[in-house]
Design an enzyme around this catalytic site. Sequence first.
Site, PDB file in Angstrom:
ATOM      1  N   GLU A  76      -2.494  -8.714   4.002  1.00 14.70           N
ATOM      2  CA  GLU A  76      -2.801  -9.129   5.384  1.00 14.70           C
ATOM      3  C   GLU A  76      -4.292  -9.043   5.703  1.00 14.70           C
ATOM      4  OE1 GLU A  76      -1.112  -6.505   4.455  1.00 14.70           O
ATOM      5  OE2 GLU A  76      -1.995  -4.743   5.419  1.00 14.70           O
ATOM      6  N   CYS A  82       0.842  -1.203   0.000  1.00 18.95           N
ATOM      7  CA  CYS A  82       0.000   0.000   0.000  1.00 18.95           C
ATOM      8  C   CYS A  82       0.875   1.250   0.000  1.00 18.95           C
ATOM      9  CB  CYS A  82      -0.978  -0.028   1.165  1.00 18.95           C
ATOM     10  SG  CYS A  82      -2.279   1.213   1.024  1.00 18.95           S
ATOM     11  N   HIS A 106      -3.917  -4.852   0.362  1.00 18.39           N
ATOM     12  CA  HIS A 106      -3.421  -5.314   1.661  1.00 18.39           C
ATOM     13  C   HIS A 106      -3.493  -6.838   1.733  1.00 18.39           C
ATOM     14  CE1 HIS A 106      -2.945  -1.460   3.709  1.00 18.39           C
ATOM     15  NE2 HIS A 106      -3.959  -1.058   2.968  1.00 18.39           N
TER      16      HIS A 106
END
Lengths: 256, 210
Positions: B189, B84, B187
């Site tokens: 994650e 990001c 993202h």
Amino acid sequence: MLTKRIIPCFDVDRGRVVKGVSFVELRDAGDPVELAKLYDAEGADELVFLDITASSDNRATVYDMVSATADQVFIPFTVGGGIRTTSDMKTMLELGADKVSINTAAVNDPDLVNEGAYRFGSQCIVVAIDAKGVGEGWEVYTHGGRTPTGIDAIAWAREVVERGAGELLVTSMDTDGHQSGYDIPMLRAMSEVVNVPVIASGGAGGPDHMAEALTEGKADAVLAASIFHFGTYSIREVKDALSEQGIAMRPVADRD
Amino acid sequence: MGANPSLVVVDYDAGNLRSVERALAHVGVDAAITADWADVSRADGVILPGVGAASDTMAKLGERSLTEPLREYVASGRPFLGICMGLQALLDHSDEGGGQECLGLLPGNVRHFGFDHLKVPHMGWNQVTWLREHRITSGIPSGSYFYFVHSFYPDPADPELALGETTYGFTFPSVLARENMVATQFHPEKSGEAGLAIYTNFANWVREAA
């Protein structure tokens, strides 16, 4: 293309998931972390936890839940309820929440929206708006839907977005808990005045209601609790049904 | 192959630091969180996470004396993953906040979506199409969905830098890669299984390169 989001919501009291029917009758539907993992595996796009624990003595139960969820679930989740200061926001974000949701606190102190957005970024500040139809429009209610404020909900939506809210979680007090559909005119009126995502809440009885909120209501995401918690529909069933209606959905992965 | 490769996540107060750490832990990777340039200098793999503003990011990296060590690390050829803001920081310049010089490790700019007809930020799950093969995407089907939250997008000077692309209003490069550098605008994650696979692939790469 960007998909519409399906978001199961958990009302949490002292670390246990409950769901109020029209905010009054509460029924226990399980352990939040286990439910979060289940819904992640089933294809939920995001999760929302609303902490309705009355006593601040029990805040630690929520901290544990947020941390345990962040350890085990790798999709975005929002925590709301009892967040009154930027320090509360910081605590939740550091514990692993991706976004915080504020409602009564924003009405009492609108600058909290600006401060939160400035410190943590708009993307993690969700303003929850509970509203009820009055005359031609809708009125904002606070304190879990018990206190009328006299504030026009559409004007309030516009104001909080100007102040930095990154997303709106809009619940109709009229339709919540009845499973007879979202308040489409209100959603549409709100979506048309803001340029941030609107999450529709209150009244989901099934995929057709969700489709209505995402198309006619112009919402970006739909939130539901009871229909998922009590197994009326699985996330997969909802996504399949919405995909068939031509609404962009992230497909549910097949797992062994 | 090193027995215990050192994988570090750069700590410059980025909001998603802990989420990245948790995702790595979940896939069995022991990563060190560090703000110490010396740890970056001797690492076998570096992840630059990030959410927030370009100006804050560059200011924090500067305050912590991480700017030059990051440049030197990348120049050394060891595996690097940006996420990001950690992608946007790699380019020459960002239009955010009236303009911000970035690390200049990849040629190009970061631009605002500036839509009238679409909501900004681009937030939610969107598809990424792989444009070529790369070990970071190994085993992840092209067209998989990942979670995005961003108002600015990368506009690399060289179109060959794009490893993956995504459509929101128009098609933009959502994954950049050159030599030892890979960076995702989404993202991983927060992108469920597909995202976790990115971290597994990166950790394997670091292990083999060490």
